[in-house]
Write an enzyme that holds these catalytic residues in place. Structure first.
Site, PDB file in Angstrom:
ATOM      1  N   ASP A   1       0.824  -1.203   0.000  1.00 27.91           N
ATOM      2  CA  ASP A   1       0.000   0.000   0.000  1.00 27.91           C
ATOM      3  C   ASP A   1       0.862   1.259   0.000  1.00 27.91           C
ATOM      4  O   ASP A   1       1.553   1.532   0.988  1.00 27.91           O
ATOM      5  CB  ASP A   1      -0.864  -0.047   1.279  1.00 27.91           C
ATOM      6  CG  ASP A   1      -2.061   0.866   1.200  1.00 27.91           C
ATOM      7  OD1 ASP A   1      -2.120   1.701   0.282  1.00 27.91           O
ATOM      8  OD2 ASP A   1      -2.942   0.738   2.075  1.00 27.91           O
ATOM      9  N   ASP A   2       0.853   2.023  -1.089  1.00 33.86           N
ATOM     10  CA  ASP A   2       1.565   3.315  -1.160  1.00 33.86           C
ATOM     11  C   ASP A   2       3.084   3.202  -1.279  1.00 33.86           C
ATOM     12  O   ASP A   2       3.804   4.104  -0.840  1.00 33.86           O
ATOM     13  CB  ASP A   2       1.275   4.191   0.092  1.00 33.86           C
ATOM     14  CG  ASP A   2      -0.105   4.790   0.101  1.00 33.86           C
ATOM     15  OD1 ASP A   2      -0.931   4.418  -0.753  1.00 33.86           O
ATOM     16  OD2 ASP A   2      -0.372   5.635   0.981  1.00 33.86           O
TER      17      ASP A   2
ATOM     18  N   ASP B   1      -0.303  -0.683  -4.793  1.00 36.12           N
ATOM     19  CA  ASP B   1      -1.546  -0.165  -5.387  1.00 36.12           C
ATOM     20  C   ASP B   1      -1.395   1.234  -5.981  1.00 36.12           C
ATOM     21  O   ASP B   1      -2.176   1.646  -6.829  1.00 36.12           O
ATOM     22  CB  ASP B   1      -2.698  -0.200  -4.364  1.00 36.12           C
ATOM     23  CG  ASP B   1      -2.442   0.689  -3.149  1.00 36.12           C
ATOM     24  OD1 ASP B   1      -1.310   1.188  -2.966  1.00 36.12           O
ATOM     25  OD2 ASP B   1      -3.386   0.885  -2.360  1.00 36.12           O
ATOM     26  N   ASN B   2      -0.394   1.970  -5.523  1.00 40.48           N
ATOM     27  CA  ASN B   2      -0.074   3.281  -6.120  1.00 40.48           C
ATOM     28  C   ASN B   2       1.326   3.657  -5.672  1.00 40.48           C
ATOM     29  O   ASN B   2       1.872   3.053  -4.745  1.00 40.48           O
ATOM     30  CB  ASN B   2      -1.093   4.362  -5.689  1.00 40.48           C
ATOM     31  CG  ASN B   2      -1.310   4.443  -4.196  1.00 40.48           C
ATOM     32  OD1 ASN B   2      -2.302   3.938  -3.672  1.00 40.48           O
ATOM     33  ND2 ASN B   2      -0.386   5.072  -3.490  1.00 40.48           N
TER      34      ASN B   2
ATOM     35  N   CYS C   1      -5.689   3.985  -3.755  1.00 37.92           N
ATOM     36  CA  CYS C   1      -5.830   2.561  -3.472  1.00 37.92           C
ATOM     37  C   CYS C   1      -7.069   1.891  -4.045  1.00 37.92           C
ATOM     38  O   CYS C   1      -6.969   0.941  -4.814  1.00 37.92           O
ATOM     39  CB  CYS C   1      -5.750   2.310  -1.978  1.00 37.92           C
ATOM     40  SG  CYS C   1      -7.191   2.814  -1.068  1.00 37.92           S
TER      41      CYS C   1
END
Ligand SMILES: *[C@@H]1O[C@H](CO)[C@@H](O)[C@H](O)[C@H]1NC(C)=O
Ligand SMILES: *[C@@H]1O[C@H](CO)[C@@H](O)[C@H](O)[C@H]1NC(C)=O
Ligand SMILES: [Ca+2]
Length: 440
Positions: free
Chosen positions: A36-37, A325-326, A74
């Protein structure tokens, strides 16, 4: 091993007891690790914080050096990944309602046609653990999204509580893990899922998606006594206690866009930003180190999963992917920390893949995107790609394969041509500054 299988099949043939099913190659397994991130451009996904991941996935498999998300936040990104479809086609374009959120996910029936459902129909066991989307909550956890044999996901408002996460298993009453570290809980669940899938007497192949919430900022929410939302607060991400002292010398890279002195010609919202102060930079560097320390636990999780795969004898039949996700930006273009912009920092993400037939230490430089992951899984599982909703194409693996990919595996589609030289990115919604200076 291949020789052994051949000898075994020869013996079976001689005995005249070869069955039809034995002649069909078993479909491969998949493990998709979605963090995540995590950025690629600001050194958060490098050797420093993730030495085991680099050794086990990059050195044993393929690195995609130009891999991008299609929506740099996300929830839309996660849904696009599992549907192989761009945000303007899922129409799931935000984190919360009305343009995103679990109610909209359900209303749009996005889990009727997506990767887990397709795999399940083809006989796969489909397993999910970790963060699904932010708006999967202690109120709406039942029913869970369909398509999963086991779905054990984090529930809001405990998704970004690194030390007291809560999960709902298959739409059941949420369970809290007080004082346990979120990434470690996800790792333990993923390992248990892997072992039980391997022990499956039916010999079903599996797809396991593992989504630790690291290195996302920590978030806390205030509610009234009757449960109404009051406010949310961003805090720096929280490493596991055992990693707190590590990497204290790590620094953010200083690209030309660092605290950009030339903002003329840039978008108005960016021109409106003040240059970062020395205190801002000190603070952002500390956030960076906390992000790296959070990735240490993820690195341990990757190592544990790969060594479990090895000891279960499944490495020859399992593809393992690692991505985020990003992306993420810190102190570039005068911004503090965050995502969602069209800058490369937010769009470019790490992407590594190891598995049978993929040449160790190889690289793919073609532009690839998250919408290509579902088509790739389908193609490797020898399943049809004729679904109209797919905006992506299977990843270009021919050049990095040793020739043992399924014969049906073709990069691209006849109507789209083989090589993509563009990327597509879209975002709707508000840009949010995630630093502690911006409590609101
Ligand atoms: C997409 O969703 C929005 C609400 O978020 C809705 O207003 C719009 O009509 C939807 N578009 C389509 C094509 O369904
Ligand atoms: C930089 O520091 C100032 C003063 O504390 C604060 O107002 C501002 O929000 C900070 N900027 C960022 C990007 O954190
Ligand atoms: Ca994210």
């Amino acid at each position: 091993l291949k020789g052994k299988v051949k000898r075994f099949l020869n013996v079976m043939l001689c005995l005249g007891i070869m069955t039809v099913s034995a002649s069909v190659a078993r479909r491969p397994n998949f493990i998709v690790i979605l963090v995540d991130d995590l950025d690629e451009t600001q050194d958060s996904s490098g050797e420093l914080a993730m030495p085991a991941t680099k050794r086990l996935l990059r050195d044993r498999g393929v690195t995609f050096t130009n891999h991008f998300v299609t929506t740099p936040i996300c929830c839309p990104s996660r849904v696009s990944l599992l549907r192989g479809q761009l945000g303007h086609n899922t129409n799931f374009t935000d984190v919360l309602g009305p343009h995103g959120g679990y109610a909209k996910f359900r209303a749009l029936d996005l889990d009727r046609e997506w990767l887990p459902t397709w795999l399940q129909k083809a006989g796969y066991k489909t397993l999910y653990t970790g963060k699904f989307i932010v708006d999967y909550t202690i109120r709406n956890y039942d029913p869970p999204p369909s398509g999963w044999t086991v779905f054990d996901a984090l529930v809001h408002p405990f998704i970004f509580e690194y030390y007291s996460p809560a999960f709902s298993l298959n739409g059941g009453q949420p369970r809290m893990y007080p004082a346990q570290y979120a990434t470690d809980v996800v790792a333990a669940k993923a390992l248990a899922m892997l072992r039980s899938a391997a022990a499956n007497p039916g010999g079903q192949p599996f797809y396991l998606q593992v989504a630790p919430p690291a290195p996302h900022h920590s978030m806390h929410y205030d509610f009234t006594a009757s449960g109404a939302f009051v406010s949310r607060h961003w805090y720096p991400p929280v490493p596991a206690a055992r990693h707190w002292e590590e990497l204290s010398g790590a620094a953010l890279p200083r690209p030309p866009s660092f605290n950009d002195p030339w903002v003329s010609g840039k978008p108005a919202w960016l021109r409106a930003l003040d240059p970062l102060t020395a205190a801002n930079v000190t603070f952002l560097e500390e956030i960076h180190r906390l992000r790296l320390r959070c990735m240490r636990a993820v690195d341990e999780m990757v190592e544990a999963l790969v060594s479990e795969l090895d000891s279960l004898g499944l490495s020859d039949s399992t593809f393992i992917l690692f991505t985020s996700d990003n992306g993420y930006h810190e102190e570039v273009h005068r911004m503090g920390s965050g995502k969602t912009t069209a800058f490369e920092e937010d769009l470019r993400v790490p992407m590594m893949m190891a598995g049978p037939g993929l040449a160790a230490g190889s690289k793919v430089v073609t532009t690839t995107q998250h919408i290509d992951i579902a088509p790739t899984v389908l193609a490797l599982a020898d399943l049809p790609l004729s679904l109209r909703q797919l905006d992506g194409v299977p990843l270009p693996l021919a050049a990095v394969s040793d020739g043992t990919l399924p014969p049906s595996y073709v990069y691209g589609r006849p109507d789209q041509g083989p090589l993509r030289n563009h990327l597509m990115a879209e975002f709707w919604g508000e840009w949010v500054e995630e630093s502690i200076h911006s409590h609101q």
